[in-house]
Design a protein around this motif. Structure first.
Motif, PDB file in Angstrom:
ATOM      1  N   LEU A   6       0.818  -1.205   0.000  1.00  0.00           N
ATOM      2  CA  LEU A   6       0.000   0.000   0.000  1.00  0.00           C
ATOM      3  C   LEU A   6       0.857   1.263   0.000  1.00  0.00           C
ATOM      4  O   LEU A   6       0.358   2.336  -0.327  1.00  0.00           O
ATOM      5  CB  LEU A   6      -0.916   0.002   1.229  1.00  0.00           C
ATOM      6  CG  LEU A   6      -1.979  -1.091   1.275  1.00  0.00           C
ATOM      7  CD1 LEU A   6      -2.700  -1.062   2.620  1.00  0.00           C
ATOM      8  CD2 LEU A   6      -2.979  -0.922   0.135  1.00  0.00           C
ATOM      9  N   PRO A   8       3.499   3.860  -1.373  1.00  0.00           N
ATOM     10  CA  PRO A   8       3.811   4.157  -2.770  1.00  0.00           C
ATOM     11  C   PRO A   8       5.266   3.883  -3.111  1.00  0.00           C
ATOM     12  O   PRO A   8       6.173   4.112  -2.305  1.00  0.00           O
ATOM     13  CB  PRO A   8       3.505   5.649  -2.876  1.00  0.00           C
ATOM     14  CG  PRO A   8       3.757   6.176  -1.491  1.00  0.00           C
ATOM     15  CD  PRO A   8       3.271   5.081  -0.571  1.00  0.00           C
ATOM     16  N   LYS A 274       2.290  -0.938 -11.797  1.00  0.00           N
ATOM     17  CA  LYS A 274       2.760  -0.180 -10.637  1.00  0.00           C
ATOM     18  C   LYS A 274       2.433   1.310 -10.706  1.00  0.00           C
ATOM     19  O   LYS A 274       2.621   2.032  -9.727  1.00  0.00           O
ATOM     20  CB  LYS A 274       4.270  -0.357 -10.477  1.00  0.00           C
ATOM     21  CG  LYS A 274       4.691  -1.798 -10.213  1.00  0.00           C
ATOM     22  CD  LYS A 274       6.185  -1.920  -9.995  1.00  0.00           C
ATOM     23  CE  LYS A 274       6.599  -3.366  -9.790  1.00  0.00           C
ATOM     24  NZ  LYS A 274       5.950  -3.978  -8.595  1.00  0.00           N
ATOM     25  N   ASN A 277       0.269   3.140  -8.034  1.00  0.00           N
ATOM     26  CA  ASN A 277       0.805   3.225  -6.672  1.00  0.00           C
ATOM     27  C   ASN A 277       2.229   3.746  -6.683  1.00  0.00           C
ATOM     28  O   ASN A 277       3.071   3.345  -5.876  1.00  0.00           O
ATOM     29  CB  ASN A 277       0.752   1.856  -5.979  1.00  0.00           C
ATOM     30  CG  ASN A 277       1.016   1.962  -4.481  1.00  0.00           C
ATOM     31  OD1 ASN A 277       0.560   2.899  -3.825  1.00  0.00           O
ATOM     32  ND2 ASN A 277       1.747   1.002  -3.945  1.00  0.00           N
TER      33      ASN A 277
END
Length: 468
Positions: A6, A8, A274, A277
């Protein structure tokens, strides 16, 4: 999904010598930067972001430490030395090992840490792997590559096939890291050598910009204007060479190649799932090279360029994309300086401020990114050296619309309202004495606080019969 996933990923792209006006989204009509323009449209573009110094190493030290260069002691590009009316002052020629670097803080907080590209913060004992990076590709003591075409001559980057282009290769290395990252969050510190000299670009792109310059009539313009003699003794037989229009095909080609490679990296984030995030930050270490060494770019409407205390040397592009957190098509006027990235990245990662972060100068800009406005505060500069571009030693403060510069050769001050006069053409120090006195006093207190070294008058003069 575990808690680590979660958090980043952080991709921090630092370009060398890219000017504030060198992107299409910042007003360039000659250079073509479609990928970076799209990145800006997908996130926030800052109009008033600054490097902590008008040359590279001090800004890089400020990013890694979260402190102003004067507090760290790295105030000049490492290896630089020059005298003129003033003597030079000593500075640290490496990022001190006792600094708790941004990479160390993120690694201790659970991040993979990768450095790709230029470092220029000291020799072997202070390379990226000694400052908290798990991976170092291309980072060493070099300030610029011996060649952008393989063989590169970079000790931490094996040469590629003959003719391979450095910016392409470094992007390839960054993409490989992203593709093999796994689930653990990562910090990719991609510090491209481009667009620093030597100006070497793929030949097909150069030819296209040669034709574009002809089509626009730019090849008919006298693009470089000779100016005053250089203030440094070793350059005293040379003159400042100011570029007044963006028209150099080689530089334009380097910018387009760089833009395409940023696009490839963004595509890799999409392809690996990706992107949603990942916090992506794109900026430069100082203003564009506009007054010497070939003067490949022009920073207009800003004044001067790399090595100067005017905004052409200090103001830089800053683009931030963070899907779901930063609203797209944001244009933010908040004052930002490069020490701010350290606390911003820790806040984004949810990592508490470590005890080692004493005397932190940076301020998190997370509120500006998420709420549209950050806390007002002044920002400062101290560059007590002569560079190679024609500027002279000085210090400066910006607060709100106002910027004051103190020049150490004679201690005169200049005051500008940057909203009314972005080109710094109207010195208001005499007409606004109250503002000038207030800012000059704040600047003086700050110089005392960081224990800034002030250059002293040179006790001898240059000898006309000696070369160099």
């Amino acid at each position: 999904m575990n808690q680590a996933s979660l958090r980043p990923n952080i991709v921090f792209v630092l370009i060398d010598d890219l000017g504030w006006a060198d992107l299409g989204c910042y007003g360039s009509t000659f250079y073509e930067t479609p990928h970076l323009d799209r990145l800006a449209a997908a996130g926030a573009r800052f109009t008033d972001a600054y490097a902590a110094a008008p040359v590279c190493s001090p800004t890089r030290a400020s990013i890694m430490s979260g402190k102003y260069p004067a507090r760290v002691g790295v105030t000049q590009w490492i290896g630089g030395h020059a005298v003129g009316r003033l003597r030079d002052v000593p500075y640290f020629r490496e990022l001190p090992m006792e600094e708790y670097s941004l990479a160390r803080a993120l690694r201790d907080g659970g991040y993979q840490t990768w450095h790709v590209g230029k470092w220029h913060l000291g020799e072997r004992r202070t390379w990226p792997d000694r400052h908290g990076f798990d991976v170092n590709v291309g980072g060493c003591g070099l300030g610029h590559p011996p060649s952008y075409v393989s063989p590169y001559g970079i000790p931490t980057l094996p040469d590629g096939p003959p003719g391979e282009y450095l910016t392409d290769r470094l992007t390839d290395e960054a993409i490989k890291l992203v593709e093999n990252a796994g689930e653990q969050p990562f910090f990719l510190n991609l510090w491209h050598y481009a667009v620093h000299t030597p100006i070497q670009a793929p030949e097909d792109l150069v030819g296209r910009y040669e034709q574009k310059a002809k089509t626009l009539g730019l090849d008919e313009i006298d693009a470089i204007k000779p100016g005053e003699p250089m203030p440094t003794w070793h350059q005293r037989h040379q003159h400042v060479q100011r570029r007044v229009v963006q028209s150099d095909p080689g530089y334009a080609a380097m910018v387009e190649n760089l833009d395409a490679n940023i696009g490839r990296l963004l595509d890799a984030l999409d392809r690996t799932g990706k992107a949603d995030n990942t916090l992506v930050v794109f900026t430069s270490d100082n203003g564009g090279l506009a007054t010497s060494e070939g003067s490949p770019t022009c920073n207009a409407p800003l004044a001067e360029g790399k090595g100067w205390m005017y905004d052409g040397g200090l103001r830089v592009p800053l683009i931030v994309r963070w899907p779901g957190t930063v609203e797209p098509n944001n244009v933010l006027p908040d004052l930002v300086t490069s020490p701010d990235f350290y606390p911003t990245f820790l806040d984004a990662a949810g990592i508490p401020r470590p005890a080692q972060m004493h005397e932190l100068d940076g301020q998190s800009i997370l509120a500006a990114l998420t709420e549209g406005h950050a806390e007002d505060r002044p920002i400062f500069w101290h560059y007590p050296h002569y560079g190679n571009q024609g500027g002279t030693p000085g210090a400066a403060i910006r607060e709100g619309d106002w910027k004051l510069v103190r020049f150490f050769e004679d201690n005169h001050i200049e005051l500008y309202n940057l909203v009314d006069d972005i080109a710094e053409t109207h010195d208001l120090a005499d007409t606004k004495p109250g503002v000038a006195a207030r800012l000059n006093a704040k600047l003086g207190h700050w110089l005392e606080d960081v224990q800034a070294r002030i250059p002293a008058p040179n006790p001898v003069s240059a000898y006309a019969d000696l070369p160099g």
